[in-house]
Design a protein around this motif. Structure first.
Motif, PDB file in Angstrom:
ATOM      1  N   GLY A   1       0.790  -1.227   0.000  1.00  0.00           N
ATOM      2  CA  GLY A   1       0.000   0.000   0.000  1.00  0.00           C
ATOM      3  C   GLY A   1       0.818   1.269   0.000  1.00  0.00           C
ATOM      4  O   GLY A   1       0.256   2.366  -0.111  1.00  0.00           O
ATOM      5  N   LEU A   2       2.140   1.149   0.133  1.00  0.00           N
ATOM      6  CA  LEU A   2       3.009   2.325   0.107  1.00  0.00           C
ATOM      7  C   LEU A   2       3.936   2.252  -1.097  1.00  0.00           C
ATOM      8  O   LEU A   2       4.454   1.189  -1.437  1.00  0.00           O
ATOM      9  CB  LEU A   2       3.854   2.421   1.377  1.00  0.00           C
ATOM     10  CG  LEU A   2       3.132   2.554   2.719  1.00  0.00           C
ATOM     11  CD1 LEU A   2       4.158   2.759   3.837  1.00  0.00           C
ATOM     12  CD2 LEU A   2       2.121   3.695   2.701  1.00  0.00           C
TER      13      LEU A   2
ATOM     14  N   VAL B   1      18.622  11.012   6.050  1.00  0.00           N
ATOM     15  CA  VAL B   1      18.042  10.468   7.284  1.00  0.00           C
ATOM     16  C   VAL B   1      16.695   9.813   7.021  1.00  0.00           C
ATOM     17  O   VAL B   1      16.418   8.735   7.531  1.00  0.00           O
ATOM     18  CB  VAL B   1      17.894  11.571   8.351  1.00  0.00           C
ATOM     19  CG1 VAL B   1      17.145  11.043   9.584  1.00  0.00           C
ATOM     20  CG2 VAL B   1      19.263  12.108   8.760  1.00  0.00           C
ATOM     21  N   ARG B   2      15.860  10.444   6.190  1.00  0.00           N
ATOM     22  CA  ARG B   2      14.474   9.998   6.058  1.00  0.00           C
ATOM     23  C   ARG B   2      14.223   9.189   4.799  1.00  0.00           C
ATOM     24  O   ARG B   2      14.818   9.441   3.756  1.00  0.00           O
ATOM     25  CB  ARG B   2      13.537  11.217   6.096  1.00  0.00           C
ATOM     26  CG  ARG B   2      13.405  11.771   7.492  1.00  0.00           C
ATOM     27  CD  ARG B   2      12.748  13.136   7.533  1.00  0.00           C
ATOM     28  NE  ARG B   2      12.767  13.609   8.914  1.00  0.00           N
ATOM     29  CZ  ARG B   2      13.849  14.110   9.497  1.00  0.00           C
ATOM     30  NH1 ARG B   2      14.971  14.248   8.814  1.00  0.00           N
ATOM     31  NH2 ARG B   2      13.819  14.479  10.767  1.00  0.00           N
ATOM     32  N   ASP B   3      13.279   8.257   4.941  1.00  0.00           N
ATOM     33  CA  ASP B   3      12.741   7.528   3.803  1.00  0.00           C
ATOM     34  C   ASP B   3      11.327   8.046   3.571  1.00  0.00           C
ATOM     35  O   ASP B   3      10.542   8.197   4.528  1.00  0.00           O
ATOM     36  CB  ASP B   3      12.723   6.026   4.083  1.00  0.00           C
ATOM     37  CG  ASP B   3      14.125   5.461   4.206  1.00  0.00           C
ATOM     38  OD1 ASP B   3      14.865   5.510   3.217  1.00  0.00           O
ATOM     39  OD2 ASP B   3      14.489   4.995   5.310  1.00  0.00           O
ATOM     40  N   LEU B   4      11.010   8.318   2.320  1.00  0.00           N
ATOM     41  CA  LEU B   4       9.743   8.948   1.983  1.00  0.00           C
ATOM     42  C   LEU B   4       8.904   8.006   1.126  1.00  0.00           C
ATOM     43  O   LEU B   4       9.390   7.436   0.136  1.00  0.00           O
ATOM     44  CB  LEU B   4      10.013  10.250   1.222  1.00  0.00           C
ATOM     45  CG  LEU B   4       8.826  11.172   0.964  1.00  0.00           C
ATOM     46  CD1 LEU B   4       8.248  11.666   2.285  1.00  0.00           C
ATOM     47  CD2 LEU B   4       9.275  12.353   0.102  1.00  0.00           C
ATOM     48  N   TYR B   5       7.629   7.852   1.515  1.00  0.00           N
ATOM     49  CA  TYR B   5       6.683   6.990   0.803  1.00  0.00           C
ATOM     50  C   TYR B   5       5.401   7.786   0.529  1.00  0.00           C
ATOM     51  O   TYR B   5       5.158   8.829   1.139  1.00  0.00           O
ATOM     52  CB  TYR B   5       6.317   5.769   1.657  1.00  0.00           C
ATOM     53  CG  TYR B   5       7.454   4.835   1.988  1.00  0.00           C
ATOM     54  CD1 TYR B   5       7.621   3.632   1.300  1.00  0.00           C
ATOM     55  CD2 TYR B   5       8.356   5.125   3.013  1.00  0.00           C
ATOM     56  CE1 TYR B   5       8.648   2.754   1.608  1.00  0.00           C
ATOM     57  CE2 TYR B   5       9.395   4.263   3.328  1.00  0.00           C
ATOM     58  CZ  TYR B   5       9.528   3.085   2.620  1.00  0.00           C
ATOM     59  OH  TYR B   5      10.563   2.219   2.929  1.00  0.00           O
ATOM     60  N   ARG B   6       4.599   7.251  -0.380  1.00  0.00           N
ATOM     61  CA  ARG B   6       3.252   7.787  -0.594  1.00  0.00           C
ATOM     62  C   ARG B   6       2.254   6.671  -0.342  1.00  0.00           C
ATOM     63  O   ARG B   6       2.435   5.538  -0.821  1.00  0.00           O
ATOM     64  CB  ARG B   6       3.102   8.331  -2.013  1.00  0.00           C
ATOM     65  CG  ARG B   6       1.780   9.115  -2.204  1.00  0.00           C
ATOM     66  CD  ARG B   6       1.586   9.578  -3.635  1.00  0.00           C
ATOM     67  NE  ARG B   6       2.700  10.340  -4.135  1.00  0.00           N
ATOM     68  CZ  ARG B   6       2.935  11.617  -3.870  1.00  0.00           C
ATOM     69  NH1 ARG B   6       2.120  12.270  -3.051  1.00  0.00           N
ATOM     70  NH2 ARG B   6       3.972  12.251  -4.393  1.00  0.00           N
TER      71      ARG B   6
ATOM     72  N   VAL C   1       4.368   9.599   3.690  1.00  0.00           N
ATOM     73  CA  VAL C   1       4.746   8.879   4.907  1.00  0.00           C
ATOM     74  C   VAL C   1       6.253   9.077   5.074  1.00  0.00           C
ATOM     75  O   VAL C   1       7.047   8.592   4.263  1.00  0.00           O
ATOM     76  CB  VAL C   1       4.389   7.388   4.821  1.00  0.00           C
ATOM     77  CG1 VAL C   1       4.805   6.667   6.102  1.00  0.00           C
ATOM     78  CG2 VAL C   1       2.890   7.213   4.563  1.00  0.00           C
ATOM     79  N   MET C   2       6.640   9.801   6.120  1.00  0.00           N
ATOM     80  CA  MET C   2       8.044  10.109   6.382  1.00  0.00           C
ATOM     81  C   MET C   2       8.529   9.249   7.538  1.00  0.00           C
ATOM     82  O   MET C   2       7.931   9.260   8.616  1.00  0.00           O
ATOM     83  CB  MET C   2       8.222  11.593   6.732  1.00  0.00           C
ATOM     84  CG  MET C   2       7.847  12.537   5.603  1.00  0.00           C
ATOM     85  SD  MET C   2       7.957  14.283   6.105  1.00  0.00           S
ATOM     86  CE  MET C   2       9.666  14.372   6.591  1.00  0.00           C
ATOM     87  N   VAL C   3       9.601   8.515   7.310  1.00  0.00           N
ATOM     88  CA  VAL C   3      10.156   7.623   8.331  1.00  0.00           C
ATOM     89  C   VAL C   3      11.587   8.051   8.607  1.00  0.00           C
ATOM     90  O   VAL C   3      12.443   8.014   7.712  1.00  0.00           O
ATOM     91  CB  VAL C   3      10.120   6.154   7.864  1.00  0.00           C
ATOM     92  CG1 VAL C   3      10.586   5.238   8.992  1.00  0.00           C
ATOM     93  CG2 VAL C   3       8.720   5.766   7.396  1.00  0.00           C
ATOM     94  N   ALA C   4      11.855   8.488   9.838  1.00  0.00           N
ATOM     95  CA  ALA C   4      13.189   8.960  10.205  1.00  0.00           C
ATOM     96  C   ALA C   4      14.042   7.774  10.648  1.00  0.00           C
ATOM     97  O   ALA C   4      13.746   7.120  11.647  1.00  0.00           O
ATOM     98  CB  ALA C   4      13.103   9.990  11.325  1.00  0.00           C
TER      99      ALA C   4
END
Length: 299
Positions: A15-16, A24-29, A36-39
């Motif tokens: 779903g992402l 630092v961050r991984d970015l998803y939609r 969706v930002m994951v640090a």
């Protein structure tokens, strides 16, 4: 040459859609079109993303950003919708995830400086200005400025330096009205945060923000007022004329610059792995910054 020592493979979540892996961050939609930002716990120095993680770093950055968003909400709204972990995501995403509005981002790093140091100091030493702003004579590393200044920069790709530019250049790129709004909002948020930090025995020397538009409304995004995006100094040891003790990655920079690392910054080889004690000292600084600012114990 710079970038990732080893670029991590993105986590695949049903779903992402993975959009980007940053320093630092991984970015998803997600399927609703939200970001969706994951640090992560990744860290960088000298334009390299290093091979070691700093334990808890991503959670500290996320929780501190959320704490600050609450304290500046009357000055500017933020992009956070939820902190729930998406279904099917790893349990490790808890505490480091923000589901956010997808803003139309301005191509400007909005930097506020209340003290002279870093790239601002280097510019000042050349011609007594910072991004075209004239400053008094006689300032040294760590000097407090007569008033906070706005020194924007143009965003760079991973491994490149952001480019400090005069205010007029931002007006050319985003329009005079929005350039003025970015400057006014940046200085208002910096002043609020500086005063809060000062009450807790910390100096907020400088910081950078990212802004975007949501239906024509100015919104602050990304992270805010963390040790990664800001320079904090302990007020009780502040002494202009020298490098200040800092709540950031200085332990890492110092070790990489020392003979002990065996690393040549000017060469083409990536940095080596970091010793356990350097990692722990760096983590301790992030924890201390969080605890001093929020008054809460990091668990």
């Amino acid at each position: 040459m710079s970038g990732f020592v080893t670029k991590p493979e993105p986590v695949q979540v049903p779903g992402l859609v993975h959009l980007h892996t940053g320093k630092v961050r991984d970015l998803y939609r997600d399927q609703a079109g939200r970001l969706v930002m994951v640090a992560s716990d990744r860290t960088s120095a000298f334009d390299w993303v290093l091979p070691n993680d700093i334990p808890d770093k991503g959670r500290i950055l996320t929780q501190l950003s959320l704490w600050w968003f609450d304290r500046i909400a009357d000055l500017v709204p933020n992009h956070v919708i939820s902190t729930e972990v998406p279904d099917g995501a790893p349990a490790d995403w808890a505490g480091r995830t923000m589901i956010c509005d997808d803003l139309e981002m301005f191509p400007v790093e909005c930097v506020a400086r209340g003290y002279l140091t870093g790239s601002g100091l280097r510019e000042y030493e050349q011609d007594r200005t910072v991004t075209g702003i004239a400053l008094p004579a006689g300032l040294v590393d760590g000097s407090e400025l007569p008033a906070p200044i706005y020194t924007p920069a143009l965003k760079a790709e991973v491994g490149e330096h952001d480019e400090n530019v005069p205010y007029e250049e931002t007006a050319r790129r985003v329009g005079a009205e929005w350039a003025a709004t970015l400057r006014q909002t940046t200085l208002a948020v910096y002043t609020r945060a500086r005063d809060i930090a000062r009450e807790r025995g910390l100096i907020l020397a400088d910081t950078k923000f990212e802004f975007g538009l949501r239906g024509g409304e100015l919104v602050i995004g990304d992270e805010v007022l963390t040790p990664d995006s800001s320079r904090y100094w302990p007020a009780d040891s502040w002494e202009p004329g020298r490098a200040q003790e800092s709540y950031d990655k200085q332990f890492i920079r110092d070790w990489l610059s020392s003979p002990a690392s065996g690393w040549d910054r000017t060469g083409e080889l990536p940095p080596p792995e970091l010793p356990a004690d350097i990692l722990e000292q760096t983590r301790a600084k992030y924890v201390e910054a969080y605890e001093r600012l929020t008054g809460e114990t990091w668990v």
